[in-house]
Design a protein around this motif. Structure first.
Motif, PDB file in Angstrom:
ATOM      1  N   SER A  16     -11.807  -5.542  -9.016  1.00 57.98           N
ATOM      2  CA  SER A  16     -11.380  -4.423  -8.171  1.00 57.98           C
ATOM      3  C   SER A  16      -9.976  -4.658  -7.633  1.00 57.98           C
ATOM      4  O   SER A  16      -9.146  -3.737  -7.590  1.00 57.98           O
ATOM      5  CB  SER A  16     -12.351  -4.241  -6.999  1.00 57.98           C
ATOM      6  OG  SER A  16     -13.652  -3.944  -7.456  1.00 57.98           O
ATOM      7  N   LEU A  17      -9.720  -5.892  -7.234  1.00 55.62           N
ATOM      8  CA  LEU A  17      -8.392  -6.241  -6.723  1.00 55.62           C
ATOM      9  C   LEU A  17      -7.335  -6.091  -7.805  1.00 55.62           C
ATOM     10  O   LEU A  17      -6.252  -5.524  -7.561  1.00 55.62           O
ATOM     11  CB  LEU A  17      -8.417  -7.680  -6.191  1.00 55.62           C
ATOM     12  CG  LEU A  17      -7.128  -8.189  -5.549  1.00 55.62           C
ATOM     13  CD1 LEU A  17      -6.834  -7.445  -4.263  1.00 55.62           C
ATOM     14  CD2 LEU A  17      -7.240  -9.696  -5.272  1.00 55.62           C
TER      15      LEU A  17
ATOM     16  N   LEU B  75      -9.218   6.347 -12.524  1.00 54.07           N
ATOM     17  CA  LEU B  75     -10.456   5.860 -11.911  1.00 54.07           C
ATOM     18  C   LEU B  75     -11.664   6.230 -12.758  1.00 54.07           C
ATOM     19  O   LEU B  75     -12.560   5.402 -13.002  1.00 54.07           O
ATOM     20  CB  LEU B  75     -10.606   6.448 -10.510  1.00 54.07           C
ATOM     21  CG  LEU B  75      -9.945   5.716  -9.342  1.00 54.07           C
ATOM     22  CD1 LEU B  75     -10.114   6.516  -8.063  1.00 54.07           C
ATOM     23  CD2 LEU B  75     -10.535   4.325  -9.170  1.00 54.07           C
ATOM     24  N   ILE B  76     -11.703   7.480 -13.208  1.00 56.75           N
ATOM     25  CA  ILE B  76     -12.810   7.934 -14.041  1.00 56.75           C
ATOM     26  C   ILE B  76     -12.878   7.126 -15.328  1.00 56.75           C
ATOM     27  O   ILE B  76     -13.962   6.692 -15.760  1.00 56.75           O
ATOM     28  CB  ILE B  76     -12.664   9.439 -14.347  1.00 56.75           C
ATOM     29  CG1 ILE B  76     -12.837  10.264 -13.064  1.00 56.75           C
ATOM     30  CG2 ILE B  76     -13.678   9.887 -15.404  1.00 56.75           C
ATOM     31  CD1 ILE B  76     -12.452  11.720 -13.207  1.00 56.75           C
TER      32      ILE B  76
ATOM     33  N   LEU C 271      -8.133   2.154   0.044  1.00 52.18           N
ATOM     34  CA  LEU C 271      -9.128   3.112  -0.430  1.00 52.18           C
ATOM     35  C   LEU C 271      -9.522   2.819  -1.874  1.00 52.18           C
ATOM     36  O   LEU C 271     -10.713   2.810  -2.213  1.00 52.18           O
ATOM     37  CB  LEU C 271      -8.576   4.535  -0.307  1.00 52.18           C
ATOM     38  CG  LEU C 271      -9.437   5.648  -0.926  1.00 52.18           C
ATOM     39  CD1 LEU C 271     -10.809   5.714  -0.263  1.00 52.18           C
ATOM     40  CD2 LEU C 271      -8.726   7.009  -0.824  1.00 52.18           C
ATOM     41  N   LEU C 272      -8.538   2.585  -2.739  1.00 49.32           N
ATOM     42  CA  LEU C 272      -8.825   2.291  -4.147  1.00 49.32           C
ATOM     43  C   LEU C 272      -9.680   1.023  -4.274  1.00 49.32           C
ATOM     44  O   LEU C 272     -10.658   0.988  -5.032  1.00 49.32           O
ATOM     45  CB  LEU C 272      -7.521   2.127  -4.926  1.00 49.32           C
ATOM     46  CG  LEU C 272      -6.697   3.398  -5.156  1.00 49.32           C
ATOM     47  CD1 LEU C 272      -5.341   3.053  -5.756  1.00 49.32           C
ATOM     48  CD2 LEU C 272      -7.436   4.363  -6.070  1.00 49.32           C
ATOM     49  N   PHE C 273      -9.305  -0.015  -3.532  1.00 46.89           N
ATOM     50  CA  PHE C 273     -10.049  -1.272  -3.596  1.00 46.89           C
ATOM     51  C   PHE C 273     -11.490  -1.085  -3.115  1.00 46.89           C
ATOM     52  O   PHE C 273     -12.446  -1.554  -3.761  1.00 46.89           O
ATOM     53  CB  PHE C 273      -9.330  -2.334  -2.761  1.00 46.89           C
ATOM     54  CG  PHE C 273     -10.009  -3.667  -2.766  1.00 46.89           C
ATOM     55  CD1 PHE C 273     -10.217  -4.356  -3.953  1.00 46.89           C
ATOM     56  CD2 PHE C 273     -10.449  -4.245  -1.584  1.00 46.89           C
ATOM     57  CE1 PHE C 273     -10.848  -5.595  -3.964  1.00 46.89           C
ATOM     58  CE2 PHE C 273     -11.086  -5.471  -1.576  1.00 46.89           C
ATOM     59  CZ  PHE C 273     -11.286  -6.151  -2.771  1.00 46.89           C
TER      60      PHE C 273
ATOM     61  N   PHE D  11      -4.779  11.771   0.955  1.00 46.60           N
ATOM     62  CA  PHE D  11      -5.831  12.646   1.479  1.00 46.60           C
ATOM     63  C   PHE D  11      -6.675  13.218   0.336  1.00 46.60           C
ATOM     64  O   PHE D  11      -7.896  13.356   0.463  1.00 46.60           O
ATOM     65  CB  PHE D  11      -5.218  13.779   2.305  1.00 46.60           C
ATOM     66  CG  PHE D  11      -4.868  13.385   3.708  1.00 46.60           C
ATOM     67  CD1 PHE D  11      -5.796  12.753   4.512  1.00 46.60           C
ATOM     68  CD2 PHE D  11      -3.616  13.639   4.228  1.00 46.60           C
ATOM     69  CE1 PHE D  11      -5.491  12.369   5.812  1.00 46.60           C
ATOM     70  CE2 PHE D  11      -3.293  13.272   5.525  1.00 46.60           C
ATOM     71  CZ  PHE D  11      -4.227  12.633   6.319  1.00 46.60           C
ATOM     72  N   TYR D  12      -6.031  13.555  -0.793  1.00 46.77           N
ATOM     73  CA  TYR D  12      -6.794  14.114  -1.920  1.00 46.77           C
ATOM     74  C   TYR D  12      -7.790  13.079  -2.444  1.00 46.77           C
ATOM     75  O   TYR D  12      -8.951  13.403  -2.703  1.00 46.77           O
ATOM     76  CB  TYR D  12      -5.852  14.552  -3.038  1.00 46.77           C
ATOM     77  CG  TYR D  12      -6.571  15.238  -4.172  1.00 46.77           C
ATOM     78  CD1 TYR D  12      -6.983  16.561  -4.041  1.00 46.77           C
ATOM     79  CD2 TYR D  12      -6.852  14.579  -5.365  1.00 46.77           C
ATOM     80  CE1 TYR D  12      -7.656  17.205  -5.075  1.00 46.77           C
ATOM     81  CE2 TYR D  12      -7.524  15.217  -6.397  1.00 46.77           C
ATOM     82  CZ  TYR D  12      -7.914  16.520  -6.246  1.00 46.77           C
ATOM     83  OH  TYR D  12      -8.593  17.153  -7.266  1.00 46.77           O
ATOM     84  N   LEU D  13      -7.350  11.826  -2.608  1.00 47.74           N
ATOM     85  CA  LEU D  13      -8.266  10.791  -3.069  1.00 47.74           C
ATOM     86  C   LEU D  13      -9.367  10.525  -2.049  1.00 47.74           C
ATOM     87  O   LEU D  13     -10.519  10.280  -2.426  1.00 47.74           O
ATOM     88  CB  LEU D  13      -7.492   9.505  -3.365  1.00 47.74           C
ATOM     89  CG  LEU D  13      -7.210   9.258  -4.849  1.00 47.74           C
ATOM     90  CD1 LEU D  13      -6.149  10.229  -5.348  1.00 47.74           C
ATOM     91  CD2 LEU D  13      -6.760   7.825  -5.099  1.00 47.74           C
ATOM     92  N   LEU D  14      -9.019  10.582  -0.769  1.00 49.97           N
ATOM     93  CA  LEU D  14     -10.016  10.355   0.265  1.00 49.97           C
ATOM     94  C   LEU D  14     -11.056  11.478   0.276  1.00 49.97           C
ATOM     95  O   LEU D  14     -12.263  11.224   0.448  1.00 49.97           O
ATOM     96  CB  LEU D  14      -9.335  10.255   1.632  1.00 49.97           C
ATOM     97  CG  LEU D  14     -10.192   9.775   2.810  1.00 49.97           C
ATOM     98  CD1 LEU D  14     -10.773   8.388   2.536  1.00 49.97           C
ATOM     99  CD2 LEU D  14      -9.379   9.763   4.098  1.00 49.97           C
TER     100      LEU D  14
END
Length: 372
Positions: free
Chosen positions: A147-148, A356-357, A133-135, A176-179
């Motif tokens: 990104s990797l 991420l932000i 998901l992060l990638f 789930f929260y990140l998704l």
């Protein structure tokens, strides 16, 4: 597409050491016994059979020193659970509030996975899903190699690995929260976000707190009208109520206060009773100062004082999102004051969102990405 596939395969290869760490150094705490018991449908009629099956499986999988820790010292709760099978029944309501996690353990064990390895496998699966998901998310703002690199650095950071080697649903709930944030902030898919929120609440009931605050944020920012907001909150409450009654749980949102009172963990309940809420918050901040949470506060401060920028495809102001994350942490402390320190595994998903932000704000070509 082929090149992206190569990067995903390379990401899997880079995650192998983390898989080894999660498997080899799994923290076999007492919680795993009760999750396994619930997954086997334990009751007063089969408690001895289930008890023997759990400890036999743990003895085969866990290192000898970890298994001895599970047995506990004399006159401890662990030793009582080990020597007196029916005593485990009194602890089960504390763990039944995570029905999705328990159901997954049951499904894997039915499919032939060794009982004690099922929680480890769940951690491995959701750790890998989190990395993917992060990638995928970062690819909207960075080149594939960058990104990797960022994904691997985040996945190998202590909060994420620390969460992964616990037999608990925290890694699953954090994923789930990140998704949910991805579908809501990046894709503007509110329906998918609502459905995922329902699943997240089923994974652990106290997840209704961040879901409620997230949807309030969306309503205040006029991303959704008040009718959809009321409908979503009604759905969350229905899931919470249905799951609560279906599992026969008597624990409310102050679950960790009840948990501490039940186990009297290192006298934490007595200590809290002597403190007011402000003293408790100060204590949490003091613990957080000695951990990564202090660094997160610096990142939040830098985001706040730098020129405001719009972030993610839905163009939210960055400091609004950080305020949402900090508010969620603060509310969880108020509602669940006996939750552990601010660097605990309950907060790692907020930590990842803040990073991420910051990465997108300070390091990426946002204007180009937002124009896509």
């Amino acid at each position: 597409m082929v090149r992206n596939r190569k990067y995903y395969l390379f990401l899997l290869f880079l995650l192998v050491p983390a898989w080894f760490f999660i498997t080899k150094y799994q923290k076999y705490n007492t919680d795993i016994i009760f999750y396994l018991a619930l997954s086997q449908g334990v009751d007063s009629t089969n408690v001895r059979e289930v008890h023997d099956r759990i400890y036999k499986s743990l003895k085969e999988l866990a290192p000898a020193d970890k298994f001895e820790e599970l047995k506990g010292d004399l006159n401890s709760d662990k030793r009582e659970t080990y020597e007196n099978p029916p005593s485990m029944l009194k602890h089960l309501p504390l763990y039944s509030i995570k029905p999705l996690y328990i159901a997954l353990i049951s499904i894997f064990s039915i499919c032939g996975v060794k009982l004690a390895f099922a929680p480890v496998l769940i951690s491995l699966i959701f750790f890998t899903c989190l990395a993917f998901l992060l990638f995928h998310w970062l690819q909207a703002y960075f080149s594939n190699p960058m990104s990797l690199l960022i994904t691997v650095m985040l996945c190998y950071s202590p909060p994420v690995l620390y969460t992964g080697h616990f037999a608990s649903p925290d890694l699953m709930a954090g994923f789930f929260y990140l998704l949910i944030c991805y579908f809501v902030f990046e894709r503007n898919h509110l329906l998918e976000g609502t459905l995922l929120s329902m699943i997240a609440i089923a994974s652990r009931l106290d997840f209704i707190i961040p879901c409620f605050l997230l949807y309030m944020f969306l309503w205040l920012n006029k991303v959704m009208d008040w009718k959809y907001f009321v409908f979503a909150i009604f759905i969350f409450l229905m899931v919470y109520i249905v799951v609560t009654f279906s599992i026969g749980s008597t624990w409310g949102l102050n679950y960790y206060s009840a948990y501490a009172a039940h186990h009297n963990i290192a006298g934490v309940n007595e200590n809290y009773q002597q403190q007011n809420i402000f003293e408790n918050i100060i204590q949490k901040i003091h613990w957080g100062y000695r951990s990564y949470f202090y660094a997160m506060c610096i990142v939040c401060f830098l985001i706040a004082i730098s020129p405001a920028t719009k972030i993610f495809k839905n163009a939210y102001k960055d400091y609004y999102l950080v305020l949402l994350l900090l508010t969620t942490i603060f509310v969880r402390i108020l509602v669940q004051p006996q939750m552990h320190a601010l660097d605990d595994r309950f907060y790692f998903s907020y930590y990842l969102m803040i990073l991420l932000i910051a990465c997108i704000k300070f390091c990426s070509n946002r204007d180009k990405a937002l124009a896509l």
